[in-house]
Design a protein around this motif. Structure first.
Motif, PDB file in Angstrom:
ATOM      1  N   UNK A 179     -34.265  -3.663  18.384  1.00 45.68           N
ATOM      2  CA  UNK A 179     -33.252  -3.417  19.412  1.00 45.68           C
ATOM      3  C   UNK A 179     -33.704  -3.905  20.790  1.00 45.68           C
ATOM      4  N   UNK A 180     -35.006  -4.065  20.970  1.00 46.03           N
ATOM      5  CA  UNK A 180     -35.530  -4.477  22.272  1.00 46.03           C
ATOM      6  C   UNK A 180     -35.583  -5.986  22.449  1.00 46.03           C
ATOM      7  N   UNK A 181     -35.343  -6.740  21.380  1.00 46.05           N
ATOM      8  CA  UNK A 181     -35.463  -8.194  21.474  1.00 46.05           C
ATOM      9  C   UNK A 181     -34.508  -8.783  22.508  1.00 46.05           C
ATOM     10  N   UNK A 182     -33.204  -8.405  22.557  1.00 44.35           N
ATOM     11  CA  UNK A 182     -32.321  -8.981  23.594  1.00 44.35           C
ATOM     12  C   UNK A 182     -32.779  -8.654  25.007  1.00 44.35           C
ATOM     13  N   UNK A 203     -27.894 -17.842  25.733  1.00 44.39           N
ATOM     14  CA  UNK A 203     -28.201 -18.238  24.359  1.00 44.39           C
ATOM     15  C   UNK A 203     -26.967 -18.146  23.472  1.00 44.39           C
ATOM     16  N   UNK A 204     -26.882 -19.057  22.546  1.00 46.89           N
ATOM     17  CA  UNK A 204     -25.769 -19.049  21.599  1.00 46.89           C
ATOM     18  C   UNK A 204     -25.917 -17.867  20.638  1.00 46.89           C
ATOM     19  N   UNK A 209     -28.950 -14.463  16.863  1.00 46.14           N
ATOM     20  CA  UNK A 209     -29.061 -13.918  15.512  1.00 46.14           C
ATOM     21  C   UNK A 209     -30.401 -14.316  14.883  1.00 46.14           C
ATOM     22  N   UNK A 210     -30.814 -15.546  15.121  1.00 42.94           N
ATOM     23  CA  UNK A 210     -32.087 -16.011  14.594  1.00 42.94           C
ATOM     24  C   UNK A 210     -33.242 -15.201  15.166  1.00 42.94           C
ATOM     25  N   UNK A 248     -37.985 -20.270  11.245  1.00 45.93           N
ATOM     26  CA  UNK A 248     -37.432 -20.180   9.897  1.00 45.93           C
ATOM     27  C   UNK A 248     -38.466 -20.445   8.809  1.00 45.93           C
ATOM     28  N   UNK A 249     -39.678 -20.843   9.192  1.00 48.86           N
ATOM     29  CA  UNK A 249     -40.656 -21.157   8.153  1.00 48.86           C
ATOM     30  C   UNK A 249     -40.933 -19.914   7.324  1.00 48.86           C
TER      31      UNK A 249
END
Length: 317
Positions: A179-182, A203-204, A209-210, A248-249
């Motif tokens: 929840x803290x990422x944004x 950011x898109x 989401x990524x 994404x790796x």
């Protein structure tokens, strides 16, 4: 010893020095931790911060200092990996633990046994001429290692461990406070927007989401580096062209090599297993024995899986 002195107070940019940004969280993990931090800050008891590398120990130490009665006094950071146990300058270095302010010992488990002895002696005296009684600076220590295990293994002096662990605070890794990422990303984008004198990018939804779904093995520091790359390049699409491959790796140990379908399947299975384990632990408030029962695996098997995940030091038995 190389002492990285950082004076408390605003810099020319009106913010904390690099690596010392503290962002108040929205996640339950961080809200409960911050409540404890505010209480601990009002005392003089030594504080031990345990967390994975990159999770924000330095920023948390500075935040405790700012909330304390010493908040207007100096905040000094000392790298234990570079702390000398003998040689010229030690008397001057020892004086850094005295008087006003707060001292943060970074990665205290990296001290040699000789340096640990020197540190205990330094904390036990007031200055170089042998007089005693002068007040010590507030002591905060950080470590990415399990210090009780280090004591058992003979790598850390037991008397030093008890000296520094008046109150132990465990910082959650970023994957346990999604929840803290944004909030963190917005903070870092603004920070580097000021540094590079660029507009703060929006950011898109795909990028957001990524970021929300990525496991962030490098924790807050890795997130900060991603934000820095986006602002520095000035084009989200260009920046994400490189970052997407990293984020994404399926296996962070591939170092850019192509990944086979079998490797990708195994990695996806591991990630799914991690999510199931973390959900069980959250349901049981990180009671590992209860979580093992819910997962229908042995307690020993759960401990092994937590060690693989880098979460072995968290939770109660």
């Amino acid at each position: 010893m190389e002492s990285h002195g950082v004076e408390n107070g605003p810099t020319a940019m009106g913010r904390a020095p690099l690596g010392l940004d503290f962002v108040e969280g929205a996640s339950p993990n961080m809200r409960s931790l911050e409540a404890v931090m505010r209480e601990v800050a009002q005392s003089e008891v030594p504080v031990l911060l345990l967390a994975e590398r990159g999770a924000g120990k330095k920023a948390t130490a500075r935040r405790v200092h700012e909330l304390s009665r010493r908040g207007k006094q100096p905040f000094r950071l000392i790298s234990c990996a570079r702390l000398r146990s003998e040689g010229d300058g030690n008397e001057e270095e020892a004086s850094g633990f005295l008087g006003a302010g707060t001292v943060f010992l970074e990665e205290v488990a990296e001290l040699s046994l000789e340096a640990q002895t020197w540190l205990l002696q330094s904390l036990g005296r007031s200055n170089g001429n042998g007089t005693r009684g002068q007040a010590l600076a507030r002591l905060i220590c950080g470590s990415a290692r399990d210090l009780e295990a280090e004591v058992t293994a003979g790598n850390l002096r037991e008397d030093l461990y008890y000296r520094i662990s008046g109150v132990c605070l465990r910082l959650p890794p970023l994957r346990q406070r999604r929840e803290d990422i944004p909030l963190l990303m917005e903070h870092f984008l603004r920070k580097y927007g000021r540094d590079f004198q660029r507009a703060v990018p929006l950011l898109s939804e795909e990028t957001q989401r990524l970021f929300a779904e990525y496991s962030w093995p490098g924790n807050v520091k890795e997130l900060e580096n991603a934000a820095k790359a986006i602002v520095a390049l000035g084009d989200e699409a260009v920046a994400m062209g490189g970052l997407r491959a990293m984020l994404l790796r399926p296996d962070s140990g591939n170092n850019g090599r192509q990944v086979s379908l079998k490797q990708a399947s195994r990695a996806a299975s591991r990630e799914a297993e991690k999510e199931i384990i973390l959900r069980a632990l959250n349901r049981t408030r990180w009671n590992r024995r209860r979580a093992a029962q819910d997962l229908q695996i042995s307690y020993k098997a759960l401990l092994y899986k937590l060690k693989q995940m880098g979460c072995s030091e968290y939770g109660a038995t």
